[in-house]
Each structure stands twice: as C-alpha cells, then as structure tokens.
Design a protein around this motif. Structure first.
Motif, short mmCIF file in Angstrom:
data_model
loop_
_atom_site.label_atom_id
_atom_site.label_comp_id
_atom_site.label_asym_id
_atom_site.label_seq_id
_atom_site.Cartn_x
_atom_site.Cartn_y
_atom_site.Cartn_z
N LEU A 200 22.18 37.79 -3.98
CA LEU A 200 22.55 36.90 -5.09
C LEU A 200 21.35 36.74 -6.03
O LEU A 200 20.29 36.26 -5.62
N PRO A 201 21.50 37.10 -7.30
CA PRO A 201 20.38 36.97 -8.24
C PRO A 201 20.21 35.53 -8.71
O PRO A 201 21.19 34.83 -8.98
N VAL A 202 18.97 35.10 -8.82
CA VAL A 202 18.66 33.76 -9.33
C VAL A 202 17.51 33.88 -10.32
O VAL A 202 16.72 34.83 -10.28
N MET A 203 17.40 32.90 -11.20
CA MET A 203 16.31 32.88 -12.17
C MET A 203 16.11 31.46 -12.65
O MET A 203 16.96 30.58 -12.44
N ILE A 211 11.02 33.19 -14.11
CA ILE A 211 10.88 33.82 -12.80
C ILE A 211 12.26 34.21 -12.28
O ILE A 211 13.20 33.42 -12.40
N VAL A 212 12.36 35.42 -11.74
CA VAL A 212 13.64 35.92 -11.23
C VAL A 212 13.49 36.30 -9.76
O VAL A 212 12.38 36.52 -9.27
N LEU A 261 14.67 27.93 -6.90
CA LEU A 261 15.33 28.46 -8.09
C LEU A 261 16.83 28.16 -8.07
O LEU A 261 17.41 27.75 -9.08
N LEU A 262 17.47 28.39 -6.92
CA LEU A 262 18.92 28.16 -6.83
C LEU A 262 19.26 26.69 -6.99
O LEU A 262 20.20 26.33 -7.71
N ASP A 263 18.50 25.81 -6.34
CA ASP A 263 18.76 24.37 -6.47
C ASP A 263 18.59 23.90 -7.91
O ASP A 263 19.33 23.03 -8.39
N ASN A 264 17.62 24.46 -8.62
CA ASN A 264 17.43 24.10 -10.03
C ASN A 264 18.61 24.55 -10.87
O ASN A 264 19.05 23.84 -11.79
N LEU A 265 19.15 25.75 -10.58
CA LEU A 265 20.33 26.21 -11.30
C LEU A 265 21.53 25.30 -11.01
O LEU A 265 22.31 24.98 -11.91
#
Length: 392
Positions: A200-203, A211-212, A261-265
């Motif tokens: 799963l891509p996150v950024m 940052i990715v 990163l995922l939690d921020n998204l």
C-alpha cells in the motif's frame, strides 16, 4: 510460511510490552545477511516516465467493483534505491567518489532530491550509517546482489497472492499520479472488504519535506468488535538467526514511519495545494480515457486529476487510526518459514527524534557522521570502507 490471516500472535489493547524472543541463536551479521540488510533498506528499482503503466487488480471475484491497483505508483518511488549500481565487495576501495561543482552550502536535499520526494528508505539508510549514505549519493554506485534480488522476488510473491497486474496506458504525468493514487484507493477498498492488503503506497508532507513509502502488509484486526488496521513488515534472511539489534532497530524505524504517514493521511488527508505545486501537476488536466475508465471500474467517476485527489482524500477518511502494535516477521529465505516475529509498540517520541536527526543531515544543518564505534562491524561489509574517515 504460515497463513497471514492466522499467523498473528494474540494482541491486547493495553499490551505495550516487547515480546521476548525464543531460544534461537543470535549472530552479528554475515556477508549474506549484510546484502539482505541492503535489500530491506532500499530495493534497487529504477523508475522513469514511461508511455505505459501497470495496474493491479484483486483476484477476488466477489468484489469486482474494486479490482484495480496501479503498480506504476509510489511503490517505484518508495522502494527504489538512490542509485542503480553497486560494486562487488572485492572492488572495495576502487570506487571513485566524484563530485559535481555545487553551490556553496547546497544541502543533500537540494543536490539530490530537488523537486523529488524522499523515500522512507532514504531516512532508514541514513540511520544505518550517515557516512555510507553520503558516499552512496556522491558516487552514484549501487548494485543489486543475489540476496537483494531474492528479497525483491519474495515481496513480489507475497503481493501476487492478493493482486494481479494489468497494463494501462498513460499519456501524461497527471495520468501517472492518478494511477499512484488509485493504487492506494483500491488497496484501502481491499483492506475494508477483505481484511488484508499488501504493498500500500503512502505519502505525506513531513517537516516541510515530501516523503513516500510502501507498506508491506496491513491486516484488519477485530478487537472488542472494533476493526483496527495493523501494519506488518516481512524481511527475509539467509541464515535462520535473529537479526542483530541495529537491524531490528532500523526495521522498527521503517515500520513506525509507515504508520506515521498512514495515520496522518487518515486524520488530515493530503495537503492538496502543496502536492500540486511540489510535483508541478495541473489539477484540471484531463485524464486519458483509459484512466477514466479505470476509475469507473473502481466505483467513482473522475475526469481530472483533481477528481481523483478528492476521492483519494475521502478514501483516507474511511479508515480508523492504525493499531499501536506493529509486527515484523523475519522469515527464512530457504523455505519462507518464520524465524521470529518481532512485536513492538509505536513510539512517537523516538520516531520524531530519529526523523529530526536524519533531516538535519539532509538539510545540510550538520555533517554526516560515521557509524558509532560499537557498530563498526558494519564497516567490514561497506563498499566505501577504504574511503571512510574511520579508516584514516
């Protein structure tokens, strides 16, 4: 390898303790293991602007609306190494460290990542050894070893268990980014509907830096009738031994960063204006007909990149915050059997300190340092050992 749906240790909401390891022999590191560390830190995948891309589709026929995933995606940005070639260990000391004429006080970020995002692996490689990362950037030397290729192949195998690939033509940079976002969208749909997704891509925009990253695996846990996503990483090893402390620490940093990163998204979505500006994207650019058809097959209609971005943000809000427990599986490269499962709690304070420390080097606020004295065993396997100040 044990079934990923049932191979998890039991979790308790208040369980923040570190699991003890079974009685398995521990070694520092071997030549083969060092190559695997390199594979774990950054797989050497090169990306370019191609006239075509590849879509992933789930193999489950029961959820045909959500059956496309893009492989021409943040995966390529996140999993690629900084450079494409690396010499064999017998060539140590023969690597020319060439430097272009640069502006005074120009940082590593400005020199090597101008208008490009950092990868999570750029941060973890810097944590492994700041000086090695600097030499790697300056020399442009990197090579895939057999152990690295084996690690890449294993992750491709794990991904193929839940998705299949379908080619899709792209006509613009906006098409490419639309596919990257669709990769995330379909992964989230798959997680919600099937309880499992991989790659799963996150950024995100962190401390002013894009940052990715790519999360190996997310499983949906059910705790007290509440479903909570949990992040999992799989690392392969040549020898059936527990990794050394620096290796485990580096793996924990990587997985904690993915959670961050995922939690921020999930909580904040995407910084839309900064996203379009940084990557020089036209939000109103019309997507190709094939990309538009792809969005329809997923379950929504998009004519422009802005349409995809807005659905992407809505998709982020579908998920609850991820579990504070994280899991790294260390498995044997010989037969994929589990060597040990390292369960640990997310530590935001430690992650923040590590990130600030590494960004100081990227921003040019301090010089890269050599690995600490107690971890100099890493130098025995470093391709830049003869150029390093530790051997002055």
């Amino acid at each position: 390898m044990a079934d990923s749906h049932s191979g998890l240790p039991p979790f308790k909401d208040d369980d923040n303790t570190h699991e003890g390891f079974p009685n398995i022999p521990v070694e520092i590191v071997s030549d083969e293991e060092m190559a695997l560390i390199e594979a774990a830190l950054a797989a050497a995948v090169t990306t370019s602007r191609s006239s075509s891309s590849v879509i992933h589709s789930t193999s489950s026929s029961s959820h045909s609306l959500f059956n496309t995933r893009s492989i021409h995606s943040i995966t390529l940005l996140s999993k690629r190494g900084i450079h494409s070639t690396q010499p064999d260990i017998e060539d140590l000391g023969k690597i020319p460290i060439t430097q272009k004429k640069i502006k005074v006080n120009e940082s590593l970020l400005q020199r090597f990542k101008r208008n490009k995002p950092l990868a999570v692996t750029d941060i973890t490689r810097m944590e492994w050894c700041e000086k090695q990362m600097e030499f790697s950037l300056l020399s442009g030397v990197r090579k895939k070893t057999k152990a690295m290729e084996a690690g890449i192949a294993r992750h491709a195998m794990l991904e193929a268990e839940v998705v299949k690939k379908v080619k899709v033509q792209v006509q613009s940079i906006e098409d490419i980014w639309a596919l990257k976002l669709l990769n995330f969208i379909v992964g989230v749909h798959q997680l919600v509907l099937e309880g499992l997704t991989r790659e799963l891509p996150v950024m995100g925009l962190v401390e002013g830096v894009w940052i990715v990253g790519i999360i190996d695996e997310i499983q949906m846990l059910e705790i007290d009738t509440t479903k909570i996503p949990m992040l999992i990483d799989t690392k392969t090893r040549v020898r059936d031994t527990i990794p050394a402390v620096p290796q485990r620490r580096n793996g924990k940093l990587q997985l904690m960063f993915y959670k961050f990163l995922l939690d921020n998204l999930i909580s904040d979505g995407l910084s839309i204006r900064q996203f379009f500006d940084f990557f020089s994207l036209n939000p109103h650019s019309t997507l190709s007909e094939e990309i538009s058809d792809t969005t329809t097959s997923i379950g929504f209609t998009a004519k422009t990149l802005d349409d995809v971005v807005r659905y992407y943000i809505n998709c982020c809000s579908m998920l609850p915050p991820t579990h504070n427990q994280l899991l790294i599986r260390y498995e044997s490269q010989k037969d994929q059997s589990i060597i040990v499962e390292d369960k640990f709690a997310y530590d935001h304070g430690w992650l923040k300190t590590q990130l600030e420390t590494q960004l100081q080097v990227w921003h040019g606020q301090r010089e890269p340092e050599c690995t600490p004295q107690e971890e100099r065993w890493k130098c025995r396997h470093c391709q830049f050992a003869f150029d390093c100040p530790t051997n002055a």
